[in-house]
Structures are given as C-alpha cells and as structure tokens.
Design an enzyme around this catalytic site. Structure first.
Site, PDB file in Angstrom:
ATOM      1  N   ARG A 131       0.974  -1.243   0.109  1.00 20.88           N
ATOM      2  CA  ARG A 131       0.079   0.017   0.132  1.00 20.88           C
ATOM      3  C   ARG A 131       0.673   1.248   0.072  1.00 20.88           C
ATOM      4  NH1 ARG A 131      -3.366  -3.054  -1.533  1.00 20.88           N
ATOM      5  NH2 ARG A 131      -5.375  -3.436  -0.266  1.00 20.88           N
ATOM      6  N   GLU A 140      -4.338   7.235  -4.888  1.00 19.28           N
ATOM      7  CA  GLU A 140      -4.556   6.591  -6.035  1.00 19.28           C
ATOM      8  C   GLU A 140      -6.157   6.824  -6.606  1.00 19.28           C
ATOM      9  OE1 GLU A 140      -4.049   2.547  -5.357  1.00 19.28           O
ATOM     10  OE2 GLU A 140      -1.950   2.629  -4.772  1.00 19.28           O
ATOM     11  N   HIS A 174      -1.513   0.047  -9.704  1.00 20.07           N
ATOM     12  CA  HIS A 174      -2.098  -0.998  -8.873  1.00 20.07           C
ATOM     13  C   HIS A 174      -2.701  -2.186  -9.383  1.00 20.07           C
ATOM     14  CE1 HIS A 174      -3.675  -1.298  -4.478  1.00 20.07           C
ATOM     15  NE2 HIS A 174      -3.656  -2.412  -4.836  1.00 20.07           N
TER      16      HIS A 174
HETATM   17  C1  8YV Z   1      -7.064  -5.430  -5.015  1.00 20.03           C
HETATM   18  C2  8YV Z   1      -5.119  -5.294  -3.452  1.00 20.03           C
HETATM   19  O1  8YV Z   1      -7.667  -6.031  -6.032  1.00 20.03           O
HETATM   20  O2  8YV Z   1      -6.091  -7.308  -2.939  1.00 20.03           O
HETATM   21  C3  8YV Z   1      -5.622  -6.340  -2.469  1.00 20.03           C
HETATM   22  O3  8YV Z   1      -5.308  -6.221  -1.534  1.00 20.03           O
HETATM   23  O4  8YV Z   1      -4.485  -4.276  -3.600  1.00 20.03           O
HETATM   24  C4  8YV Z   1      -5.648  -5.621  -5.074  1.00 20.03           C
HETATM   25  O5  8YV Z   1      -5.398  -6.781  -5.198  1.00 20.03           O
HETATM   26  C5  8YV Z   1      -7.399  -4.032  -5.108  1.00 20.03           C
HETATM   27  O6  8YV Z   1      -7.381  -3.297  -4.114  1.00 20.03           O
HETATM   28  C6  8YV Z   1      -8.909  -3.656  -5.875  1.00 20.03           C
HETATM   29  O7  8YV Z   1      -9.847  -4.421  -5.219  1.00 20.03           O
END
Ligand code: 8YV
Length: 329
Positions: free
Chosen positions: A241, A270, A289
């Site tokens: 993150r 983002e 992302h």
């Molecule tokens: C998500 C992600 O798909 O799974 C997670 O924590 O960061 C990504 O794989 C994204 O957050 C959108 O849902």
C-alpha cells in the site's frame, strides 16, 4: 422457502459469480462503470444484510446507516478500508480474499525488480523515441544492475512474501534477507532466508521489497532515515500500500541518488495525480495498482469474495479477516 439475505453488489463482477450469488441471495447490482458512488451507497445501504465491494471505506458513517448489515465482503486481500473497531462495535463480519492472488502479486514484484534494474520501461521509451543509434548499447550510462545473485530484503514475510522468496531464490539465485514481526523458521529452512533487523536489512540489500499490510502500525513505515540506510545502488519495490511509505522522502531519495531506483505498484493517493514528481523520474517504474490484475486471478478473487459473503451470511465457510474471526466462532 428459506429467507434469502438481501445483498448489494457495488461493482461489476463476473457472470458466474453473479449467478452463484443469485442462488443464495436476493441481489441488487450496481451496473454502471466503476463502483457505486459513496453518496448512493449511503442512501441505499439501510436495507441490506450483505455488501460485496472492493476498496470502499467501511466506517462509522456507513455503518450508522446500515442497521441490518451483517457481513461485508471485499474483493481484495488487503482490508485497510475496514474500520475494524467500528465493525467490532456492531458485530459486522468482514471477509477478504487471501491465497488466490499470492502468485500473481509475486510475479508483478519480480517484474518490477527486473523492470527497474534492467531499465525496461525507460529503455522502451528510448527505443520508441528513435534514440537507439549504433553503438549506444555499449555505453555504460544505459547499463542496468543484475537481479540474479543479488541480495533481496523482503519486509513483511506473509504469504505473498513467501511467493516472492520462492521466485527470487529458486529462479534468480538471490540471497534472501527478511524482516517480519515474527520469525519464520520454515521460510528460513526452505529458502535459506536470514532474519535481519529492519536497519540491517536496509543496509545489506540490493533490492528492498515492501510487502507489509497497511495497519495503524505500518503507516509511513519507511521514511527518510530508512532510505538513507540503503545502498546508493539499491532498488525499492512497493506492491503493498502506498501509505506504508513516506512518498515525499522516497521522491527525494530517488532525486538525489540516495537510492538507485524504484518499482511502484501503489501510491499515497490513487489514482496518482498527473503532477506527482514521481512521474518525472526516469529511475522509477510505475504501474497502476495491478498487483492482482490478471484475468484469472481477478475472477478467482471475485468468486472467493462471493463465496465469503454467502458463507458469512449463512454460517458457512468464509475467509473472515483475523481481527473479526471471533464473531463467527
Ligand atoms: C485489489 C489489492 O484487487 O487485494 C488487494 O489487497 O490491493 C488488490 O489486489 C485492489 O485493492 C482492488 O480491489
């Protein structure tokens, strides 16, 4: 006929997930592009027992308007958008999608390591701009750094960290260091990984991969002093993150040569603002992302999230986030 729980599906999901959900629930679907806007979600939430989403904040404001809500299922492994204390206070179950995306995210991390150190994106632009002249590739200023046999330091040795470790050690003969809240004897044994303090990991690594979840303890976990501990030849990779890093400190470190480069899948804000200085830097590879964004993995995540929601609402199996598991025991 038994009661079918009412659920709100806040974004498009694959058809097979929808038909599965329809078997078990009374479904309302947001059919427009993107996710349901927050104001509409707040207006509609009062009737629903279940919510399927990704990334939408589940906080006091929303929960106050959701007297019937029993379960929230996120199509993601990260769940920093869940306000755990508020969910606990109301007994709302939260679920996520571990396991299915580990290999896909690990593949992307290796891609970011290779792309930043071998300068793939930068040299792709170089070729496409017509700058490749005879002899250019013999010039040292275009050379990159090796991934194979280099030292990789993974901060956060969870499931995805392990999948990265496997690729790095078995595929690229890398030396592996890791830092984690707890030691992982099995990872040490399987991959020859050596545990280090955060400081020693940063000092010794050629590649630093940040893979820790975002929690109150990991906000701005990597800051100026940490970049200053890294080798000037080192690369920093973040696919966790954006808020786990002080982005301004990262920008400075990349600008003034404190570190050599970075590969980033995640950002403080983002989508990233077009005037973010990171986008001006040649030594940064950015992607939007996409860690888990392959066709199969995103479909699998949506299906796991659908099963989680049904499980959580009907007393069946679900990947409930660790902090809320006591609610279903
Ligand atoms: C998500 C992600 O798909 O799974 C997670 O924590 O960061 C990504 O794989 C994204 O957050 C959108 O849902």
């Amino acid at each position: 006929m038994s009661h079918k729980p009412k659920i709100l599906i806040t974004r498009k999901i694959p058809a097979e997930c929808l038909s599965y959900l329809k078997e078990h629930c009374e479904c309302t679907l947001w059919e427009e592009e993107g996710s349901i806007p927050r104001n509409q979600l707040l207006e509609q939430i009062k009737d629903y027992e279940g919510l399927l989403l990704s990334g939408t904040s589940i906080d006091a404001e929303l929960l106050d308007r959701a007297p019937r809500l029993k379960a929230v299922s996120s199509i993601s492994v990260g769940y920093n958008h869940f306000d755990i204390d508020e969910m606990k206070a109301r007994g709302v179950i939260g679920t996520h999608t571990p396991y299915v995306l580990d290999d896909t995210v690990a593949d992307l991390v290796l891609a970011l390591m290779l792309s930043s150190s071998r300068r793939i994106a930068e040299l792709d632009a170089f070729v496409k701009k017509g700058n490749w002249r005879r002899g250019a590739v013999r010039e040292e200023h275009l050379f990159g750094m090796d991934v194979h046999h280099a030292t990789l330091g993974i901060i956060g040795m969870g499931r995805i960290g392990e999948a990265i470790a496997k690729r790095a050690v078995r595929g690229f003969d890398m030396n592996l260091l890791y830092y984690n809240r707890s030691r992982k004897p099995d990872v040490e044994e399987r991959f020859g990984a050596e545990y280090r303090s955060l400081e020693d990991l940063l000092t010794e690594s050629d590649f630093v991969v940040l893979m820790t979840p975002l929690t109150p303890e990991t906000v701005r976990f990597i800051r100026k002093e940490h970049f200053e501990m890294m080798k000037p030849s080192a690369f920093f990779i973040n696919a966790s993150r954006g808020q786990t890093v002080d982005e301004q400190a990262l920008i400075e470190a990349l600008r003034n040569g404190t570190i050599r480069g970075a590969g980033l899948d995640v950002f403080d804000k983002e989508p990233i603002s077009p005037d973010n200085p990171l986008l001006q830097l040649d030594n940064v590879v950015t992607v939007p992302h996409i860690g888990s964004a392959t066709v199969k993995t995103r479909n699998d995540m949506a299906m796991v999230a659908s099963q989680n929601l049904v499980g959580a609402l009907t007393g069946g199996k679900a990947y409930v986030v660790p902090e809320l598991q006591y609610l279903v025991k």
